[in-house]
Design an enzyme around this catalytic site. Structure first.
Site, PDB file in Angstrom:
ATOM      1  N   HIS A  62       0.815  -1.218   0.000  1.00 31.64           N
ATOM      2  CA  HIS A  62       0.000   0.000   0.000  1.00 31.64           C
ATOM      3  C   HIS A  62       0.848   1.267   0.000  1.00 31.64           C
ATOM      4  O   HIS A  62       0.767   2.100   0.896  1.00 31.64           O
ATOM      5  CB  HIS A  62      -0.969   0.002   1.187  1.00 31.64           C
ATOM      6  N   GLU A 155     -12.666   2.444  -5.912  1.00 27.56           N
ATOM      7  CA  GLU A 155     -13.306   3.738  -6.114  1.00 27.56           C
ATOM      8  C   GLU A 155     -12.606   4.572  -7.166  1.00 27.56           C
ATOM      9  O   GLU A 155     -11.399   4.494  -7.346  1.00 27.56           O
ATOM     10  CB  GLU A 155     -13.290   4.554  -4.818  1.00 27.56           C
ATOM     11  N   TYR A 165     -11.984  11.397   2.154  1.00 27.33           N
ATOM     12  CA  TYR A 165     -12.600  10.383   1.299  1.00 27.33           C
ATOM     13  C   TYR A 165     -12.968   9.110   2.051  1.00 27.33           C
ATOM     14  O   TYR A 165     -13.328   8.109   1.431  1.00 27.33           O
ATOM     15  CB  TYR A 165     -11.709  10.139   0.077  1.00 27.33           C
TER      16      TYR A 165
END
Length: 289
Positions: A62, A155, A165
């Site tokens: 990530h 998304e 977000y």
């Protein structure tokens, strides 16, 4: 190595920007640096680091790390949350954020959290999970972002100054175990932005690019995204800021699609992350489209 980008002034300054994962021996994070392409085009000279994600929290996943120049002197960098979910909501950390810097790595004083106690001045938006797509709309100049959800909930977002977000408070996905995300309050949470578009089943979207060339008129007003898990190229048809259709173009391939770009010749170029990797040139299946 995670991304390579040229600034608008490349023909003059010959700068090449790289984003990459950097370790301190225990944990790792995203870093960005730049060097000058040598006269013979064979090396980067005077390379120096302009930015480091802090603190370092990743054990190997990530990183995000897409780079976008806006043509007005600013560089945007997408940063994953390093699989530390709540770090995306912590304004004193650079995990799960999109940051805005000047091209020399300095922080603009008009960033939304500049000068605010307990917040990192680099932050432009937050609450992101693992944003592996970042691109400017060729007509509006709006910054768009795409990110991995967990199990479901990938998304596409319109990035707004200072906006949250939602991850992990708001998500349309579930944990890899099949259970709900512990911190999630559902698909929506107070004070957070809704995605422009999302998938119930994750294609594992990666790099993305707008198509605005004249070569293939049927592809104009499209957003292309790579898919890692689905091993395909996704085309979203846009009507302004709305997605009105989705198309899969390559069929299931043997390789995962890592990045996609519009080439100067009007073709779409796709990069796989197989070994050996492939660079594919893509055109519509039907002549004249």
């Amino acid at each position: 190595l995670l991304d390579v980008a040229l600034p608008p002034g490349f023909s003059r300054n010959r700068y090449v920007y790289l984003s990459y994962a950097e370790s301190d021996g225990k944990r790792s994070g995203t870093a960005v640096g730049r060097g000058r392409l040598s006269d013979d085009g064979r090396a980067l000279e005077d390379f120096r680091v302009l930015f480091r994600q802090a603190p370092k929290l990743s054990t190997g996943v990530h990183y995000g790390a897409r780079l976008v120049f806006d043509g007005r002197g600013y560089l945007y960098i997408s940063l994953g949350e390093n699989y530390q979910r709540m770090a995306a909501q912590d304004l004193d950390k650079l995990q799960g954020k999109i940051v805005r810097l000047r091209e020399d790595g300095s922080v603009p004083p008009d960033n939304p959290y500049a000068g605010k106690p307990g917040a990192r001045a680099e932050i432009w938006s937050y609450g992101h999970r693992n944003p592996q797509g970042l691109a400017l709309h060729p007509r509006t100049g709006q910054l768009w972002e795409s990110e991995h959800g967990p199990r479901g909930g990938d998304e596409v977002n319109l990035v707004k100054r200072g906006a949250n977000y939602g991850w992990p408070l708001a998500t349309y996905g579930i944990d890899y175990s099949g259970r709900p995300i512990p911190e999630a309050r559902g698909g929506e949470a107070p004070g957070t932005e809704q995605p422009l578009y999302w998938w119930k089943q994750s294609p594992a979207i990666s790099g993305m690019a707008f198509y605005d060339a004249d070569r293939f008129p049927a592809w104009r007003n499209s957003l292309f995204l790579g898919a890692l898990a689905d091993r395909d190229l996704i085309r979203l048809t846009l009507d302004g800021d709305k997605v009105v259709a989705e198309e899969r173009l390559l069929g299931e391939r043997s390789s995962r699609i890592r990045d996609v770009r519009q080439g100067p010749d009007g073709y779409v170029y796709v990069l796989t992350d197989a070994s050996p990797g492939e660079l594919l040139r893509v055109a519509p299946a039907q002549p004249g489209e």
